[in-house]
Each structure stands twice: as structure tokens, then as C-alpha cells.
Design an enzyme around this catalytic site. Structure first.
Site, PDB file in Angstrom:
ATOM      1  N   ARG A   1       0.820  -1.219   0.000  1.00 29.32           N
ATOM      2  CA  ARG A   1       0.000   0.000   0.000  1.00 29.32           C
ATOM      3  C   ARG A   1       0.853   1.269   0.000  1.00 29.32           C
ATOM      4  O   ARG A   1       0.455   2.285   0.565  1.00 29.32           O
ATOM      5  CB  ARG A   1      -0.963   0.023   1.192  1.00 29.32           C
TER       6      ARG A   1
ATOM      7  N   ARG B   1      -3.112   6.776   0.853  1.00 27.75           N
ATOM      8  CA  ARG B   1      -3.633   7.961   1.536  1.00 27.75           C
ATOM      9  C   ARG B   1      -2.688   8.625   2.522  1.00 27.75           C
ATOM     10  O   ARG B   1      -2.945   9.739   2.952  1.00 27.75           O
ATOM     11  CB  ARG B   1      -4.936   7.608   2.246  1.00 27.75           C
TER      12      ARG B   1
ATOM     13  N   ARG C   1      -6.549  12.042  -5.765  1.00 30.63           N
ATOM     14  CA  ARG C   1      -7.779  11.306  -5.444  1.00 30.63           C
ATOM     15  C   ARG C   1      -8.971  12.272  -5.442  1.00 30.63           C
ATOM     16  O   ARG C   1     -10.035  11.949  -5.972  1.00 30.63           O
ATOM     17  CB  ARG C   1      -7.618  10.669  -4.056  1.00 30.63           C
TER      18      ARG C   1
ATOM     19  N   ASP D   1      -6.601  -2.397  -7.715  1.00 32.33           N
ATOM     20  CA  ASP D   1      -7.202  -3.030  -6.546  1.00 32.33           C
ATOM     21  C   ASP D   1      -7.543  -4.476  -6.893  1.00 32.33           C
ATOM     22  O   ASP D   1      -7.731  -4.814  -8.063  1.00 32.33           O
ATOM     23  CB  ASP D   1      -8.471  -2.295  -6.098  1.00 32.33           C
TER      24      ASP D   1
ATOM     25  N   TYR E   1     -15.206 -10.900  -0.406  1.00 34.34           N
ATOM     26  CA  TYR E   1     -15.869  -9.617  -0.672  1.00 34.34           C
ATOM     27  C   TYR E   1     -17.062  -9.787  -1.614  1.00 34.34           C
ATOM     28  O   TYR E   1     -18.082  -9.114  -1.467  1.00 34.34           O
ATOM     29  CB  TYR E   1     -14.874  -8.601  -1.258  1.00 34.34           C
TER      30      TYR E   1
END
Ligand code: CP3
Length: 348
Positions: free
Chosen positions: A28, A32, A41, A78, A154
């Protein structure tokens, strides 16, 4: 005089050659905690718009490389782009994580497309080609996918859950329907990974974030076996393909996982027991990991001690220095710099 091709230390370790200073990157690493990520973003709108706009995805992939000069870049995308390309609705809501339409009955599974629309993934390949052109020749480029088990968790629940009970339950109650989801993910993940290699990825990582919630028999069936099929399917077309597996939380099962899947390296989380990993895992494949991401947030002496532990535990063998899971948003950039400085000063 012909010049030797430039060496990528990350690829050297994956090819069985320990490096005196371990190559380093972070799961990652594009994300962010970086102000330049947050800026882009905000401009792009949705998270998937970032992933599917090659110019943005390439830029975000390169942001942490410019800042920190890591030994590997991982393509910004992703694991849920595969369900998206299979026609499942995937949304990312701010602060809430992913949302999908739940695929939680055998009847719904019978409508699942067998083949992804790979046209939808073309922007990921284009982003890889762009990054490849800009990346220094000593830095490796990593492509990735989610392991079928983790992606299925998911898809079935429609979101992340604390212990992924909906998918575990479906695997017990409707094993044939669940197997169809897994098989679909295996076949499409092979094609997706091959596409990433063709577009310029040097190596691949298979993220099985939720491997650790499975009992051993289920782990064998839903994590090891599908991963084995993906590795085999990729290597049938690209025999030397270098592949890292990350069955998070399943350290005790790593010897079986390595043996069956044939991966070149495993990423390990921070709870792994060092002598077990050295004697049963690192003697066979390279190890990637395993700094606690919270130590990276904490900084100071706690961070230095944690870095030294990883180096003392694993740098005597084939090590790719990394975190035990993804970097968190609140991590100070100065702590990432502190980590890099200390790892690169290692004299082993
Ligand atoms: O590592 C990288 O820098 C490359 C990009 C990458 C992302 N997701 C970007 C992302 C990678 C390799 C992933 C993998 C991924 N995605 C996994 C497996 C690895 C892991 O961390 O466990 C999983 C389980 C997902 C699914 C997913 N995507 C979740 C659960 C979430 C929400 C949680 C979160 O961290 O926000 C995402 C969103 C996501 N994927 C973000 C990023 C940068 C945050 C999106 C935002 O800007 O809001």
C-alpha cells in the site's frame, strides 16, 4: 563492449540471490498517507476512476518511488477490479471500504459470468506500460491480483466483515456454488496476471488477506489449491514468472503452502515466529516482511527496535524488507524515511 543489463535487487532476491542490503518496498505504498495521493484522489472523483485512468494510476504508482526511491513499484489498482470486470457492481464509498452486490446464494452464482471483460482492465495494462517507460531500470515493477479466496469473501458478503463469516458459511453450506466462484476467479486471475506480465510487470504478488480465518482443511481447498492453479496457469505461458504469495495470518501453514503452490517468495505478517520461518520457510523461498505497521506509526525507538528485529531475524537469508501488512493512512512520512535510512545502512 556490450553492457551487462542493470540489476534489480528485488528480482535478485526472488531469483534466489540474497542481497547484502535487503531491497525494500511497502504494501500500500501508493495511498492515503501521501498528500500527493490525496490531492489526485480528490481530483479524480471515485477510487475506480483513479484505477482506470492510466495517467492517474501511473502517476500514483510512481509517487512513492519519487519520494523514497523504493526497490519496487506496485501498480496502482485493486483486487476488486476482477469482480468489476466480471460484471459485478463494485463501489468504493469514502471511509467505508468496498461495497458489492452480494453473491450469496446458489441461484445468484448461477448467473455469474464465466469470463471477465478484459477490455475493462485494459487501462491497468496501459498504466503498467506507462510506468515501465518511466521507471529506473534498477527498480522492479510488481503486478498483482487477489487470491480467489480473499476476492470471493468480498463478492459473497458484498463488503469486508470482521471474520468473513458469510463466505466461510457459504463454503460449508453451498460448496458447489462457492467452488464455481473460486474456479471463475482462478481462470480470470491467470489471464489478468499474464496480461500484467505482458504489459511490463517483472513479478506478481497474490494477496490472500483473509487466508488466516480458515481452518486447515478449508485453507487447503480454498487458499492453497486455487493459488497453486494460478501459479501453474501463469507459468504454463511464462515459465520463469516470479510470484510472491501472501496468505496473511496463516504462518503455521506456510510450509504446506510453499510446497504446493511453488511460489518464489512469501510475504509474512508481523506475528510470524522467526525461528520457524527461518527453518521451515526461508530455507526454501525468499521471505518478504514483516514490520508491524503500527511500529511505523509509532516511530522513535520503538520503530528502530522493530526494524532491527526484522533485520536480525531474516536479513541473514533472502529478505525483501516490507511491512507485515499495508501502511496505514496516519503514518508520518518522516517515519518512512527513518525506516529507509536504517534498512539501507544495514551491514550484513
Ligand atoms: O499496494 C499498493 O500501493 C497498490 C495498490 C493496492 C490497493 N489495494 C489500493 C487501494 C493494492 C495492492 C490493494 C490490494 C487490496 N485491496 C487488498 C489486499 C491487500 C490488503 O491490503 O489486505 C484488499 C483486501 C483490497 C480491497 C480493498 N480496497 C479494501 C478492503 C479497501 C478499503 C480499505 C482501505 O484501505 O481503504 C480498498 C480501497 C483501496 N485500495 C485504497 C487504496 C489506496 C483506498 C482508497 C481511497 O483512496 O479511499
Amino acid at each position: 563492449m556490450p553492457q551487462n543489463p542493470p540489476i534489480k535487487p528485488f528480482m535478485e532476491v526472488l531469483s534466489g540471490r540474497r542481497q547484502a542490503v535487503p531491497p525494500i518496498w511497502m504494501m500500500r505504498q501508493a495511498g492515503r498517507y501521501l498528500p500527493e495521493y490525496r490531492e489526485l484522489r480528490a481530483k479524480a472523483g471515485g477510487f475506480l476512476d483513479l484505477c482506470f485512468t492510466p495517467e492517474y494510476a501511473a502517476e500514483i504508482t510512481l509517487q512513492p518511488i519519487r519520494r523514497f526511491n523504493f526497490d519496487a513499484a506496485i501498480i496502482f489498482s485493486d483486487i476488486l477490479v476482477i469482480p468489476h470486470a466480471l460484471g459485478r457492481a463494485v463501489r468504493f464509498e469514502a471511509g467505508e471500504g468496498p461495497r458489492l452486490d452480494p453473491l450469496d446464494t446458489a441461484a445468484k452464482v448461477s448467473t455469474l459470468a464465466a469470463d471477465a471483460d478484459f477490455g475493462k482492465l485494459e487501462p491497468v495494462y496501459e498504466a503498467l506500460r506507462r510506468v515501465r517507460r518511466e521507471l529506473d531500470s534498477t527498480i522492479a515493477l510488481i503486478g498483482f491480483c487477489g487470491a480467489p479466496w480473499t476476492v470471493a469473501t468480498y463478492m459473497v458478503a458484498g463488503q469486508g466483515t470482521p471474520d468473513q463469516a458469510p463466505a466461510r458459511m457459504m463454503a460449508y453450506r453451498e460448496p458447489d456454488a462457492f467452488a464455481r466462484i473460486i474456479d471463475t476467479l482462478v481462470e480470470n486471475s491467470i489471464q489478468y496476471l499474464l496480461g500484467q506480465l505482458k504489459a511490463g510487470a517483472d513479478a506478481l504478488q497474490i494477496f490472500d488477506t483473509w487466508a488466516g480465518v480458515l481452518p486447515p482443511r478449508e485453507f487447503q481447498r480454498w487458499s492453497i489449491e486455487p493459488t497453486r492453479r494460478i501459479v501453474e496457469g501463469v507459468r504454463r505461458q511464462v515459465p520463469g514468472a516470479r510470484i510472491i504469495g501472501f496468505p496473511r495470518g496463516a504462518a503455521a501453514q506456510l510450509p504446506a503452502y510453499i510446497e504446493a503452490t511453488g511460489v518464489d517468495a512469501v510475504s509474512i505478517d508481523w506475528a510470524a515466529e522467526p525461528s520457524f520461518i527461518r527453518e521451515r520457510v526461508q530455507n526454501r523461498v525468499a521471505v518478504q516482511g514483516n514490520l508491524d505497521p503500527l511500529a511505523l506509526i509509532a516511530g522513535g525507538d520503538a520503530l528502530d527496535r522493530s526494524i532491527d528485529d526484522v533485520l536480525a531475524n531474516y536479513a541473514g537469508g533472502r529478505l525483501i524488507f516490507n511491512l507485515g501488512h499495508g501502511i496505514q493512512q496516519e503514518t508520518p512520512i518522516a517515519h518512512v524515511e527513518q525506516m529507509l535510512k536504517r534498512v539501507r545502512a544495514y551491514k550484513g
